[in-house]
Design a protein around this motif. Structure first.
Motif, PDB file in Angstrom:
ATOM      1  N   ALA A   4     -12.855   3.658   7.607  1.00 56.26           N
ATOM      2  CA  ALA A   4     -12.741   4.366   6.334  1.00 56.26           C
ATOM      3  C   ALA A   4     -11.597   5.371   6.341  1.00 56.26           C
ATOM      4  CB  ALA A   4     -14.055   5.080   6.018  1.00 56.26           C
ATOM      5  N   ILE A   5     -11.173   5.795   7.527  1.00 55.58           N
ATOM      6  CA  ILE A   5     -10.084   6.771   7.634  1.00 55.58           C
ATOM      7  C   ILE A   5      -8.769   6.177   7.127  1.00 55.58           C
ATOM      8  CG2 ILE A   5      -8.782   8.216   9.264  1.00 55.58           C
ATOM      9  CD1 ILE A   5     -11.354   8.226  10.985  1.00 55.58           C
ATOM     10  N   ALA A   6      -8.691   4.849   7.084  1.00 59.44           N
ATOM     11  CA  ALA A   6      -7.480   4.193   6.574  1.00 59.44           C
ATOM     12  C   ALA A   6      -7.201   4.571   5.127  1.00 59.44           C
ATOM     13  CB  ALA A   6      -7.614   2.673   6.709  1.00 59.44           C
ATOM     14  N   LEU A   7      -8.205   5.080   4.415  1.00 55.27           N
ATOM     15  CA  LEU A   7      -8.011   5.484   3.023  1.00 55.27           C
ATOM     16  C   LEU A   7      -7.025   6.645   2.889  1.00 55.27           C
ATOM     17  CD1 LEU A   7     -11.689   5.259   1.701  1.00 55.27           C
ATOM     18  CD2 LEU A   7      -9.768   3.746   1.131  1.00 55.27           C
ATOM     19  N   VAL A   8      -6.765   7.352   3.991  1.00 52.99           N
ATOM     20  CA  VAL A   8      -5.751   8.415   3.974  1.00 52.99           C
ATOM     21  C   VAL A   8      -4.399   7.850   3.533  1.00 52.99           C
ATOM     22  CG1 VAL A   8      -4.434  10.003   5.452  1.00 52.99           C
ATOM     23  CG2 VAL A   8      -6.914   9.837   5.691  1.00 52.99           C
ATOM     24  N   ALA A   9      -4.168   6.564   3.804  1.00 56.84           N
ATOM     25  CA  ALA A   9      -2.897   5.931   3.458  1.00 56.84           C
ATOM     26  C   ALA A   9      -2.658   5.896   1.949  1.00 56.84           C
ATOM     27  CB  ALA A   9      -2.853   4.509   4.014  1.00 56.84           C
ATOM     28  N   VAL A  10      -3.717   6.052   1.162  1.00 58.68           N
ATOM     29  CA  VAL A  10      -3.557   6.050  -0.300  1.00 58.68           C
ATOM     30  C   VAL A  10      -2.715   7.239  -0.758  1.00 58.68           C
ATOM     31  CG1 VAL A  10      -4.810   6.258  -2.491  1.00 58.68           C
ATOM     32  CG2 VAL A  10      -5.713   4.811  -0.667  1.00 58.68           C
ATOM     33  N   VAL A  11      -2.790   8.359  -0.033  1.00 59.28           N
ATOM     34  CA  VAL A  11      -2.080   9.579  -0.444  1.00 59.28           C
ATOM     35  C   VAL A  11      -0.562   9.390  -0.404  1.00 59.28           C
ATOM     36  CG1 VAL A  11      -1.789  12.046  -0.048  1.00 59.28           C
ATOM     37  CG2 VAL A  11      -4.028  10.989   0.294  1.00 59.28           C
ATOM     38  N   PRO A  12       0.038   8.963   0.730  1.00 60.12           N
ATOM     39  CA  PRO A  12       1.489   8.716   0.704  1.00 60.12           C
ATOM     40  C   PRO A  12       1.893   7.570  -0.224  1.00 60.12           C
ATOM     41  CG  PRO A  12       0.552   8.021   2.798  1.00 60.12           C
ATOM     42  CD  PRO A  12      -0.506   8.790   2.079  1.00 60.12           C
ATOM     43  N   LEU A  13       0.998   6.604  -0.398  1.00 62.99           N
ATOM     44  CA  LEU A  13       1.294   5.508  -1.328  1.00 62.99           C
ATOM     45  C   LEU A  13       1.458   6.048  -2.745  1.00 62.99           C
ATOM     46  CD1 LEU A  13       1.586   2.402  -1.210  1.00 62.99           C
ATOM     47  CD2 LEU A  13      -0.822   2.260  -1.863  1.00 62.99           C
ATOM     48  N   ALA A  14       0.562   6.956  -3.150  1.00 60.53           N
ATOM     49  CA  ALA A  14       0.656   7.563  -4.476  1.00 60.53           C
ATOM     50  C   ALA A  14       1.871   8.472  -4.581  1.00 60.53           C
ATOM     51  CB  ALA A  14      -0.628   8.354  -4.768  1.00 60.53           C
ATOM     52  N   ALA A  15       2.162   9.219  -3.499  1.00 59.43           N
ATOM     53  CA  ALA A  15       3.306  10.138  -3.521  1.00 59.43           C
ATOM     54  C   ALA A  15       4.626   9.386  -3.673  1.00 59.43           C
ATOM     55  CB  ALA A  15       3.325  10.975  -2.249  1.00 59.43           C
ATOM     56  N   ALA A  16       4.676   8.142  -3.201  1.00 59.23           N
ATOM     57  CA  ALA A  16       5.908   7.346  -3.311  1.00 59.23           C
ATOM     58  C   ALA A  16       6.268   7.039  -4.763  1.00 59.23           C
ATOM     59  CB  ALA A  16       5.763   6.046  -2.526  1.00 59.23           C
ATOM     60  N   LEU A  17       5.302   7.167  -5.668  1.00 59.71           N
ATOM     61  CA  LEU A  17       5.537   6.868  -7.083  1.00 59.71           C
ATOM     62  C   LEU A  17       5.993   8.089  -7.882  1.00 59.71           C
ATOM     63  CD1 LEU A  17       2.337   4.702  -7.711  1.00 59.71           C
ATOM     64  CD2 LEU A  17       4.638   3.900  -7.113  1.00 59.71           C
ATOM     65  N   ALA A  18       6.073   9.247  -7.225  1.00 60.69           N
ATOM     66  CA  ALA A  18       6.400  10.489  -7.935  1.00 60.69           C
ATOM     67  C   ALA A  18       7.860  10.506  -8.398  1.00 60.69           C
ATOM     68  CB  ALA A  18       6.130  11.684  -7.032  1.00 60.69           C
ATOM     69  N   PRO A  19       8.173  11.285  -9.455  1.00 60.27           N
ATOM     70  CA  PRO A  19       9.539  11.331 -10.017  1.00 60.27           C
ATOM     71  C   PRO A  19      10.446  12.297  -9.252  1.00 60.27           C
ATOM     72  CG  PRO A  19       8.080  12.690 -11.342  1.00 60.27           C
ATOM     73  CD  PRO A  19       7.211  12.055 -10.274  1.00 60.27           C
ATOM     74  N   TYR A  20      11.013  11.835  -8.151  1.00 64.79           N
ATOM     75  CA  TYR A  20      11.878  12.686  -7.342  1.00 64.79           C
ATOM     76  C   TYR A  20      13.227  12.923  -8.014  1.00 64.79           C
ATOM     77  CZ  TYR A  20       8.254  11.968  -3.917  1.00 64.79           C
ATOM     78  OH  TYR A  20       7.028  11.933  -3.300  1.00 64.79           O
TER      79      TYR A  20
END
Length: 395
Positions: free
Chosen positions: A164-180
């Motif tokens: 279940a700790i693999a769900l941490v990977a969702v955070v950087p995945l979402a951050a990759a979509l941010a408007p840099y």
């Protein structure tokens, strides 16, 4: 147009802060689970130390890769790629079926760590120049708050299945979509390596080494210090780290305004004085609660050293340059400057433990002595008092 530009800058600022937050959350989520990782893969102390060394070295490689790619692809693109590498490698490390796959996943994570470290700071520096105001301390504050969140998540999910700790990977995945922050491709740059004042930048880099030596000593050896020297209750040894991180995060979030009102040089010297007192308290503490107070003060004292170091290095690299030339100089400088981060981290982990092998009181005398150098090194931070001289410009 001005209002639209301000909205775009605010959006990019939130995105950059999210990248820093993500980096802190994922990193601390992993390091706080090191005992569980040791048990899962039956790793001894030497093997674990080797894996951590591999990650630090590959983070340095990732930072150098960012230096090469950012001028060609734009730091925003490389930052997104780094976040995707982090997401994939963290998930693979958790779900790895064999030790070999786990090691490869950690190697990929180390590289992604360096990519995100370098390009996140590139983005924050570029935003400072465009907005004409200080933003790096609060961005680094977002990293610290992400680390606090990661530690809290670890405490709250200690009993969940490992997968279940693999769900941490969702955070950087979402951050990759941010408007840099995108680069202005409309102007060509004319910078060369010889334009960069490396001697002055190296002086600022020494301050970054001092910070990460102190920071790594506190976060790595602080809990051990409470346990070995004071025999503090096992469930409370984390108090060496958590108050340190919280104090550091609060000061960093206020650091933008503090820098603008006090100035980088004076703020750095005031922080060095607080850090000197704090480390004296840590070394001489008669009880573990007093040592915790010292670590908390230490977080307040050294919090702004790292962000102001990047500001000063970027200001030195981009001095007296047009916007496009400044961009061509600053991105590679920030990526290379990031190497001082890893040098300090290694020194903090190794020197404190080696010198303190007999007693960690003696070990913490190492950062106590080193922090004195900040009083002298602070004068090199004068350029950070004006991160963007004149009208806001593209970077």
């Amino acid at each position: 147009m001005g209002a639209g530009r301000e909205r775009a800058w605010r959006s990019s600022r939130l995105a950059i802060a999210a990248a820093f937050f993500t980096q802190g959350l994922v990193f601390i989520s992993l390091t706080t689970r090191l005992p569980r990782i040791q048990d899962r893969w039956d790793l001894g102390e030497l093997a674990l130390s080797g894996l951590l060394l591999m990650m630090v070295l590959l983070a340095g490689v990732g930072s150098l890769v960012a230096e090469r790619l950012a001028p060609r692809l734009d730091s925003a693109v490389v930052l997104r790629a780094g976040l995707l590498v982090v997401a994939g490698s963290v998930a693979l490390a958790v779900l790895a079926p064999t030790t070999g796959v786990f090691v490869l996943a950690l190697a990929a994570y180390g590289t992604g760590l360096g990519l995100v470290d370098a390009t996140g700071n590139m983005q924050a520096v570029a935003l400072e120049h465009r907005m004409g105001r200080v933003v790096l301390p609060s961005c680094h504050g977002a990293w610290t708050l992400g680390g606090v969140a990661g530690a809290v998540i670890t405490l709250a999910t200690g009993g969940v299945p490992w997968s279940a700790i693999a769900l941490v990977a969702v955070v950087p995945l979402a951050a990759a979509l941010a408007p840099y922050l995108p680069r202005d491709h409309g102007v060509a740059a004319t910078s060369t390596e010889t334009d960069v004042p490396w001697r002055a930048i190296v002086v600022v880099g020494l301050a970054l080494v001092v910070f990460y030596t102190v920071d790594t000593a506190a976060t790595t050896w602080g809990p051990v210090y409470l346990d070995d020297v004071f025999d503090a209750p096992e469930e409370l040894v984390a108090l060496a780290t958590l108050p340190y991180l919280l104090a550091s995060g609060v000061v960093r979030l206020a650091g933008d305004r503090l820098t603008e009102h006090v100035g980088a040089v004076r703020l750095l010297r005031a922080g060095a004085a607080v850090a000197l007192v704090a480390l004296t308290v840590v070394v001489a503490a008669p009880t573990w609660p007093v040592a915790v107070l010292g670590f908390t003060l230490l977080g307040c004292g050294v919090a702004v050293v790292a962000p102001l170091s990047f500001s000063a290095a970027a200001a030195l690299a981009g001095r007296d340059a047009d916007p496009a030339t400044r961009q061509a100089r600053v991105d590679p400088v920030v990526a290379r400057f990031n190497q001082f981060n890893y040098v300090g981290a290694l020194l903090g982990a190794v020197m404190t433990g080696a010198v303190g092998s007999g007693s960690l009181r003696v070990g913490f005398a190492v950062p106590l002595v080193l922090v004195v150098a900040l009083f002298w090194l602070a004068r090199a931070f004068a350029p950070a008092d004006a991160p963007a001289v004149g009208a806001p410009a593209d970077a």
